[in-house]
Design a protein around this motif. Structure first.
Motif, PDB file in Angstrom:
ATOM      1  N   LYS A  38      31.095  13.292   8.825  1.00  0.00           N
ATOM      2  CA  LYS A  38      31.880  12.742   7.714  1.00  0.00           C
ATOM      3  C   LYS A  38      32.584  11.458   8.117  1.00  0.00           C
TER       4      LYS A  38
ATOM      5  N   TYR B 115      24.199  12.710   6.357  1.00  0.00           N
ATOM      6  CA  TYR B 115      24.170  13.816   5.401  1.00  0.00           C
ATOM      7  C   TYR B 115      23.357  14.968   5.957  1.00  0.00           C
TER       8      TYR B 115
ATOM      9  N   LYS C 132      24.680  18.698   7.047  1.00  0.00           N
ATOM     10  CA  LYS C 132      24.092  19.938   6.527  1.00  0.00           C
ATOM     11  C   LYS C 132      23.677  20.865   7.655  1.00  0.00           C
TER      12      LYS C 132
ATOM     13  N   ASP D 209      24.810  24.224   3.292  1.00  0.00           N
ATOM     14  CA  ASP D 209      24.588  23.616   1.987  1.00  0.00           C
ATOM     15  C   ASP D 209      25.869  23.269   1.243  1.00  0.00           C
ATOM     16  N   GLU D 210      27.027  23.581   1.814  1.00  0.00           N
ATOM     17  CA  GLU D 210      28.287  23.307   1.144  1.00  0.00           C
ATOM     18  C   GLU D 210      28.675  21.819   1.198  1.00  0.00           C
ATOM     19  N   VAL D 211      27.895  21.009   1.848  1.00  0.00           N
ATOM     20  CA  VAL D 211      28.210  19.576   1.989  1.00  0.00           C
ATOM     21  C   VAL D 211      28.007  18.893   0.634  1.00  0.00           C
ATOM     22  N   ASP D 212      28.998  18.105   0.201  1.00  0.00           N
ATOM     23  CA  ASP D 212      28.931  17.376  -1.073  1.00  0.00           C
ATOM     24  C   ASP D 212      28.169  16.061  -0.846  1.00  0.00           C
ATOM     25  N   PRO D 213      27.043  15.857  -1.541  1.00  0.00           N
ATOM     26  CA  PRO D 213      26.273  14.608  -1.337  1.00  0.00           C
ATOM     27  C   PRO D 213      27.071  13.362  -1.691  1.00  0.00           C
ATOM     28  N   MET D 214      28.036  13.470  -2.606  1.00  0.00           N
ATOM     29  CA  MET D 214      28.805  12.304  -3.015  1.00  0.00           C
ATOM     30  C   MET D 214      29.644  11.748  -1.879  1.00  0.00           C
ATOM     31  N   ASP D 215      30.022  12.621  -0.938  1.00  0.00           N
ATOM     32  CA  ASP D 215      30.816  12.150   0.202  1.00  0.00           C
ATOM     33  C   ASP D 215      30.001  11.253   1.119  1.00  0.00           C
ATOM     34  N   TYR D 216      28.692  11.315   0.989  1.00  0.00           N
ATOM     35  CA  TYR D 216      27.818  10.543   1.871  1.00  0.00           C
ATOM     36  C   TYR D 216      27.040   9.483   1.093  1.00  0.00           C
ATOM     37  N   SER D 217      27.504   9.167  -0.116  1.00  0.00           N
ATOM     38  CA  SER D 217      26.806   8.190  -0.967  1.00  0.00           C
ATOM     39  C   SER D 217      27.687   6.967  -1.214  1.00  0.00           C
TER      40      SER D 217
END
Length: 673
Positions: free
Chosen positions: A522, A565, A569, A574-582
């Motif tokens: 992160k 990302y 993971k 799978d709890e990782v939010d894709p928006m945090d890495y976009s």
């Protein structure tokens, strides 16, 4: 519909203002009702150079009347005179040598009187009959010679040669009586043999008329003085320049002509827009600028209605448009303004040619200007062109070289100089007001001495050279698809300036350890993603134009930092939010920003995989895959790129990258003895 409404509004206002300028100009104003012999109530000057037809005709008639008649010699007159003299003397000799029978009852003198072609007195016939044959021969020859001598010099109608005959006879050996007889013989046979050649005379007079130079009333010269009587000549000139109102229906016909003219201008605009796609793609800001410049130009045309045509700054609006928007649109604007100005000023051919050529040449010169420091050179060049045009056109219409002409040429030079300085000097105002970016400004941003580029070279060398490659790729592809190649190049230079804040966290700048090996995914993603917002902050600090700022924030769109990302993971599940890495976006809004995005990802991928490029994996495969990936992600949905453009971009990138990352042969080790 909203765009359509303001475009129609601009068009309606422009038409109304154009009608007002034209109807208040010289075509519609200064119409007077006056007749020959009346007293003028106002002073009228010629709005343009016009021929004084009556004065020219008077000069031609004078030249025709003073042209001498052309004569031709009639040889038959002399031949007839010689024949009459010979016949007279033949009769005399015949009567002297042959007797006349008495039964005829006629004397030789009577016979000679009846047969002679030359009328003489009876005593003169008697003297001839009493003269010896030798003297007769001598007298005959003298008469023929003198007649020939006089007739060869030419005898015109009603020309008296009496004195000439007597003078020539006195120089002979003839007696006084013989001179008298010879005078009568010669005088009666002298006829006009130098006659007028009617065809040649008419041709000479016509040629004299044609060689008369027309008499012109120059622009600004007074045609009619207030308080003076109107002459036929002044009346004819007023009629020629269109100042006479002889019929009330004439105003209606003028309005019909204006309506047709406006219709043709709109038809020209419509056809141009249909052909030129760049005009159809005008933004509201660009259309607003064109409208404002057109209105300002109309105002200048109206204000300068009484001034000399060289002072009308007709090229200001086209020059600004050529720099800020497009050369083609500038030419269209110039042609329309030229028509409106020509009609408003009731311009002559010199006016039209002067502004047409000076405007087109100025647009061509200004469009090719790449740096502001070239302003003075171009200003001098354009001023020189205007001066040369003014002098040459006035010489063409018949003016002589004079100090006045050269002084006016110098004024035309100064006007051109001021126009260019005014246009280039006002560019920052228009750029700030409408957010335009000019080619001059873009070229200045490509200078390696720009502070932010120097920082990038020193503090983030890898990013600097990566930016150069991206700029080259984007510029070449922009040329292929018709985008703004210069803007794409500038975007390539500046798209990654945000990496200056933490340059060692990016792979191309790392020399030793990778700092991300000691960070959680992160934190690493936050650092990588922050180079966009940091780049925007630096762009604000260095006062970069809006188009560059847009490419900085759009060159990643809303794509994901995939490496971190996936790493997150693998650690967190799978709890990782894709928006945090976009990236926050937005997606590319222009073709140039899209090219920067594609060139950035393609160059980085090919560079990272250059060791794997070979027979199984080609450069084209990598390029095609990465372009397809961005397309499938929807990153190109909001930019005006066509599917056909993508294929051209792939071919351009492949060609460039093959040259950058071509295969190299492996050199064998050299054995040293």
């Amino acid at each position: 519909m909203k765009k359509f409404r303001w475009e129609v509004l601009y068009c309606i206002i422009a038409i109304i203002l154009t009608c007002l300028v034209v109807t208040s100009g010289d075509c519609f104003s200064k119409k007077i009702k006056i007749e020959v012999g009346q007293i003028a109530q106002q002073t009228i000057e010629a709005p343009f150079q016009v021929e004084n037809e009556l004065a020219t005709e008077r000069k031609r008639i004078l030249a025709e009347n003073t042209t001498p008649d052309v004569y031709k010699m009639d040889d038959k007159v002399l031949q007839k005179g010689i024949a009459n003299i010979e016949l007279l003397f033949n009769y005399v000799e015949a009567l002297k040598t042959s007797g006349i029978p008495e039964e005829f009852g006629t004397s030789p003198v009577q016979i000679l009187q009846s047969k002679s072609p030359i009328p003489l007195y009876e005593d003169e016939y008697k003297n001839l009959l009493g003269t010896s044959l030798n003297e007769l021969d001598s007298l005959e020859q003298i008469c023929i010679n003198l007649l020939t001598n006089i007739m060869d010099a030419g005898v015109k109608e009603n020309e008296n040669k009496s004195l000439d005959i007597r003078t020539k006879l006195e120089r002979t050996d003839l007696s006084t009586l013989q001179q008298k007889i010879a005078y009568e013989i010669i005088y009666t046979q002298i006829k006009a043999n130098f006659v007028i050649d009617k065809e040649a005379t008419a041709l000479a007079k016509e040629e004299a008329r044609n060689h008369v130079e027309p008499i012109y009333i120059l622009q600004g010269e007074r045609v009619l003085e207030q308080g003076t009587r109107v002459t036929e000549e002044a009346y004819a000139i007023l009629n020629t320049i269109g100042y006479l109102s002889t019929d009330d229906s004439q105003n209606y016909s003028q309005f019909i002509g204006l309506f047709v003219l406006i219709f043709l201008i709109l038809l020209f605009l419509y056809r141009t827009i249909r052909i030129d796609k760049s005009i159809m793609a005008l933004t509201r800001g660009q259309a607003s600028l064109i409208f404002i410049l057109y209105v300002i130009s109309l105002g200048l045309i109206r204000v300068m209605i009484t001034g000399d045509y060289i002072y009308i700054p007709l090229a200001v609006a086209p020059l600004l448009i050529s720099i800020l928007i497009s050369k083609d649109i500038a030419i269209v604007m110039h042609l329309i303004l030229l028509v409106v100005a020509g009609v408003s000023h009731k311009a002559d051919l010199v006016f039209m040619i002067y502004h047409l050529l000076s405007g087109l040449l100025s647009i061509s010169i200004i469009t090719s200007m790449q740096e502001r420091k070239q302003t003075m050179r171009n200003a001098l060049f354009i001023g020189g062109i205007q001066a040369a045009l003014f002098v040459s056109l006035n010489l063409l219409v018949g003016m002589n070289i004079s100090s006045k002409l050269l002084f006016k040429g110098a004024e035309a030079f100064l006007v051109g100089l001021i126009i260019v300085i005014l246009v280039v000097g006002s560019l920052p105002l228009w750029e700030a007001a409408f957010g335009f970016i000019t080619p001059i400004q873009l070229l200045e941003l490509t200078n390696p001495d720009q502070p932010v580029l120097k920082r990038l070279l020193i503090e983030a060398t890898g990013t600097y050279y990566h930016s150069l490659l991206v700029a080259n790729l984007a510029e070449t592809a922009a040329d292929e698809i018709g985008a703004n190649a210069l803007m794409a190049r500038v975007g390539g230079y500046y798209h990654d300036i945000g990496k200056l804040t933490c340059s060692n966290y990016f792979k191309e700048n790392q020399v030793l350890d990778n700092p991300h090996d000691y960070l959680d995914p992160k934190s690493s993603a936050d650092i990588i993603l922050s180079h966009v917002t940091s780049g925007l902050e630096l762009a604000e600090a260095y006062k970069l134009p809006k188009c560059v700022k847009d490419m900085i924030v759009e060159h990643h769109g809303t794509s994901m930092a995939g490496y971190f990302y996936v790493k997150a993971k693998n650690i967190e599940g799978d709890e990782v939010d894709p928006m945090d890495y976009s990236y926050k976006g937005p997606k590319p809004q222009s073709r140039e920003a899209a090219l920067i995005m594609l060139a950035d990802v393609v160059e980085a991928t090919v560079r990272s995989m250059q060791n794997k490029i070979g027979k199984e994996l080609s450069v084209e495969d990598i390029v095609r895959k990465m372009v397809r990936q961005k397309f499938d992600e929807g990153q190109l949905d909001e930019c005006p790129l066509y599917i056909s453009d993508l294929e051209k971009i792939i071919e351009s990138f492949t060609r460039m990258l093959k040259g950058m990352y071509h295969e190299r042969i492996e050199y064998p080790d050299r054995k040293v003895k």
